[in-house]
Design a protein around this motif. Structure first.
Motif, PDB file in Angstrom:
ATOM      1  N   ALA A 119       3.525  -4.161  26.499  1.00  0.00           N
ATOM      2  CA  ALA A 119       4.570  -5.158  26.219  1.00  0.00           C
ATOM      3  C   ALA A 119       4.828  -5.429  24.734  1.00  0.00           C
ATOM      4  N   PRO A 120       3.820  -5.383  23.858  1.00  0.00           N
ATOM      5  CA  PRO A 120       4.127  -5.668  22.447  1.00  0.00           C
ATOM      6  C   PRO A 120       5.132  -4.699  21.823  1.00  0.00           C
ATOM      7  N   THR A 121       5.188  -3.459  22.327  1.00  0.00           N
ATOM      8  CA  THR A 121       6.075  -2.484  21.692  1.00  0.00           C
ATOM      9  C   THR A 121       7.105  -1.851  22.627  1.00  0.00           C
ATOM     10  N   LYS A 122       7.001  -2.097  23.930  1.00  0.00           N
ATOM     11  CA  LYS A 122       7.873  -1.410  24.885  1.00  0.00           C
ATOM     12  C   LYS A 122       8.676  -2.407  25.717  1.00  0.00           C
ATOM     13  N   THR A 123       9.989  -2.312  25.622  1.00  0.00           N
ATOM     14  CA  THR A 123      10.879  -3.225  26.343  1.00  0.00           C
ATOM     15  C   THR A 123      10.711  -3.108  27.855  1.00  0.00           C
ATOM     16  N   ARG A 158       7.933  -5.110  29.051  1.00  0.00           N
ATOM     17  CA  ARG A 158       8.232  -6.544  29.058  1.00  0.00           C
ATOM     18  C   ARG A 158       9.008  -6.919  30.323  1.00  0.00           C
ATOM     19  N   TRP A 159       9.928  -6.058  30.752  1.00  0.00           N
ATOM     20  CA  TRP A 159      10.667  -6.318  31.988  1.00  0.00           C
ATOM     21  C   TRP A 159       9.727  -6.294  33.196  1.00  0.00           C
ATOM     22  N   ALA A 161       1.153  -4.202  32.416  1.00  0.00           N
ATOM     23  CA  ALA A 161       2.276  -4.170  31.473  1.00  0.00           C
ATOM     24  C   ALA A 161       1.906  -4.824  30.153  1.00  0.00           C
ATOM     25  N   VAL A 162       0.944  -5.740  30.170  1.00  0.00           N
ATOM     26  CA  VAL A 162       0.553  -6.415  28.927  1.00  0.00           C
ATOM     27  C   VAL A 162       0.052  -5.415  27.886  1.00  0.00           C
ATOM     28  N   LEU A 209       6.579  -6.950  33.158  1.00  0.00           N
ATOM     29  CA  LEU A 209       5.773  -8.163  33.051  1.00  0.00           C
ATOM     30  C   LEU A 209       6.560  -9.383  33.542  1.00  0.00           C
ATOM     31  N   VAL A 210       7.854  -9.418  33.252  1.00  0.00           N
ATOM     32  CA  VAL A 210       8.716 -10.479  33.791  1.00  0.00           C
ATOM     33  C   VAL A 210       8.680 -10.446  35.322  1.00  0.00           C
TER      34      VAL A 210
END
Length: 139
Positions: free
Chosen positions: A41-45, A48-49, A37-38, A51-52
């Motif tokens: 993650a900089p551009t895609k929500t 980021r979820w 996911a990294v 990755l959480v």
């Protein structure tokens, strides 16, 4: 405190070493896909979820092993997955998020992300089903 965390991590690795080869492969695939996911993650929500979910799972495994050292990795992982992952999947696939993804220009990057997101979500969903089966076995 660092020694306690190191001890918990060692205990988790020791527990995992006893798993069957198939389970170990599944865990490695899950980790690779979720932590990838990294890349998005900089551009895609949605990334980021995911990755959480990956970081939360790693943190939760260690935290609960520290708090409950006699609990098995399987039990801790099952509880963490069943608590955290449905929330993450709900956020990734809520109607507003799906609508927003449809309105993004269809670049190669976005198509690659979409394939990755579906794959990561499917892996998480299958894992949740396996965790439900494990949890039901406790009853």
């Amino acid at each position: 405190m660092l020694e306690v965390v190191k001890g918990a991590m060692a205990a988790l690795q020791e527990d995992a070493a006893a798993y069957s080869p198939g389970v170990l492969i599944w865990m490695k695939v899950m980790a690779a896909v979720l932590f990838s996911a990294v890349l998005f993650a900089p551009t895609k929500t949605g990334a980021r979820w995911i990755l959480v979910a990956a970081l939360g799972t790693a943190f939760g495994l260690i935290l609960f092993k520290v708090l409950f050292p006699d609990a098995s990795r399987t039990a801790i992982g099952t509880i963490v997955h069943l608590t955290l992952w449905p929330i993450v999947l709900a956020m990734v696939w809520k109607p507003d998020s799906r609508r927003q993804r449809r309105h993004v220009p269809q670049s190669v990057f976005h198509r690659t992300y979409t394939v990755w997101l579906i794959t990561a979500s499917a892996i998480m969903a299958v894992s949740i089903l396996l965790d439900i089966k494990a949890a039901l076995g406790w009853l």
